[in-house]
Design an enzyme around this catalytic site. Structure first.
Site, PDB file in Angstrom:
ATOM      1  CB  SER A 179      -0.940   0.001   1.209  1.00 19.90           C
ATOM      2  OG  SER A 179      -1.783  -1.125   1.187  1.00 19.90           O
ATOM      3  CG  HIS A 231      -2.106   3.438   3.315  1.00 19.56           C
ATOM      4  ND1 HIS A 231      -3.417   3.169   3.661  1.00 19.56           N
ATOM      5  CD2 HIS A 231      -1.563   2.241   2.971  1.00 19.56           C
ATOM      6  CE1 HIS A 231      -3.655   1.876   3.513  1.00 19.56           C
ATOM      7  NE2 HIS A 231      -2.550   1.294   3.103  1.00 19.56           N
TER       8      HIS A 231
END
Length: 324
Positions: A179, A231
């Site tokens: 991610s 992220h």
């Protein structure tokens, strides 16, 4: 028309294409992103094979009772009980053995390689599908326009940057997933859109796609083993790298062969692209250096931001946010 200047004619030519690039937009063949997708899938299969849920769960259920493996017809590839892993994947211990991000092992056991290895592991099928679908939609388009080299650099460095920020916050649990690298591509896509704003026609569509991808992955990020700090770190790293590596010529070059006598070709890039690239380079280097120094000094980000833990995992009656 004879009365139009060079810039006006070049801009009209640019507007006829959604992703126009002056000076010959090369359409690269995308293969690196496909290779990344295959590598992630292979690593997930390896993780499930090594996990071998029936072997470890059957004995425990026989002695103490409890939940059984999910999809037991898959044999040793079956998933951990949903109470342990709601994403249909392996156990935390298996992910840890394969190189999941573990703060204690990175800082105290000097296993810095986990900052990279963790981006090739996924907590479960749900996590893997969300990341790979996003990677395909975003990565292939970027690789086709900018080539495998820059996109590969952005992917790997963004994953590394996400791991560094993640390590400043996690203590009692592991973190895995591509991610951070994926959000790096999203960040690079955003900075590329900003830097090359004048050559796009479908600006709103591009922004909406970015927003959709971000929301999907942030939603997955509140589940166990998936870290939203990765992220954020990946997104910031990719955003800065996009300003550095992905600026494109703005105007005045496709028609350089039709310039009137005595006319001078314009600069290949605009001034704001140079400024954004230089500032981004300084911020990127400073951010990585400061992050690594804080990491290996054992700084705990939660001591300065108690509520930040809920940005990464929200506990429920179905699961906890640690490795127990």
């Amino acid at each position: 028309m004879p009365g139009e200047d060079i810039e006006s004619r070049a801009k009209k030519s640019s507007n006829n294409r959604s992703y126009a690039v002056e000076d010959g937009d090369r359409n690269w063949v995308s293969w690196l992103i496909s290779l990344f997708v295959v590598a992630n899938i292979v690593m997930f299969v390896v993780a499930m094979y090594m996990n071998n849920c029936p072997k470890h769960i059957s004995a425990r259920v026989y002695r103490f009772g409890g939940d059984k493996c999910v999809a037991r017809f898959l044999g040793r590839l079956s998933f951990q009980p949903l109470r342990e892993n709601p994403l249909f994947g392996p156990s935390s211990s298996t992910l840890d053995k394969l190189g999941a991000l573990n703060w204690n092992k990175v800082v105290h056991q000097h296993q810095g390689w986990r900052l990279i290895s963790c981006i090739w592991l996924h907590a479960g099928v749900v996590h893997l599908l969300a990341n790979m679908l996003s990677l395909i939609f975003i990565g292939i388009r970027l690789e086709q326009h900018f080539g495998f080299l820059w996109i590969g650099v952005i992917y790997l460095l963004s994953g590394f940057g996400g791991s560094v920020l993640s390590s400043l916050f996690i203590r009692n649990r592991i973190s895995v997933g591509a991610s951070g690298a994926l959000f790096g591509l999203l960040g690079a896509m955003l900075s590329e859109l900003i830097s090359n704003w004048s050559i796009y026609t479908n600006k709103v569509a591009a922004l909406l796609m970015l927003l959709m991808m971000v929301l999907i992955n942030l939603a997955v990020g509140i589940l166990p083993h998936v870290d939203n700090f990765a992220h954020i770190g990946g997104f910031i790293t990719g955003l800065l790298l996009g300003f550095i590596l992905l600026p494109r010529p703005q105007f005045g070059w496709t028609e350089r062969h039709n310039l009137p006598v005595g006319a001078h070709a314009r600069s290949k890039y605009k001034a704001h692209q140079y400024v954004l690239g230089l500032v981004s380079l300084i911020l990127l280097v400073a951010g990585i250096v400061v992050g690594l120094v804080m990491l290996f000094r054992g700084v705990n980000g939660y001591e300065r931001c108690n509520w930040c833990r809920y940005a990464s995992c929200v506990p429920t009656s179905k699961w906890k946010c640690d490795d127990t």
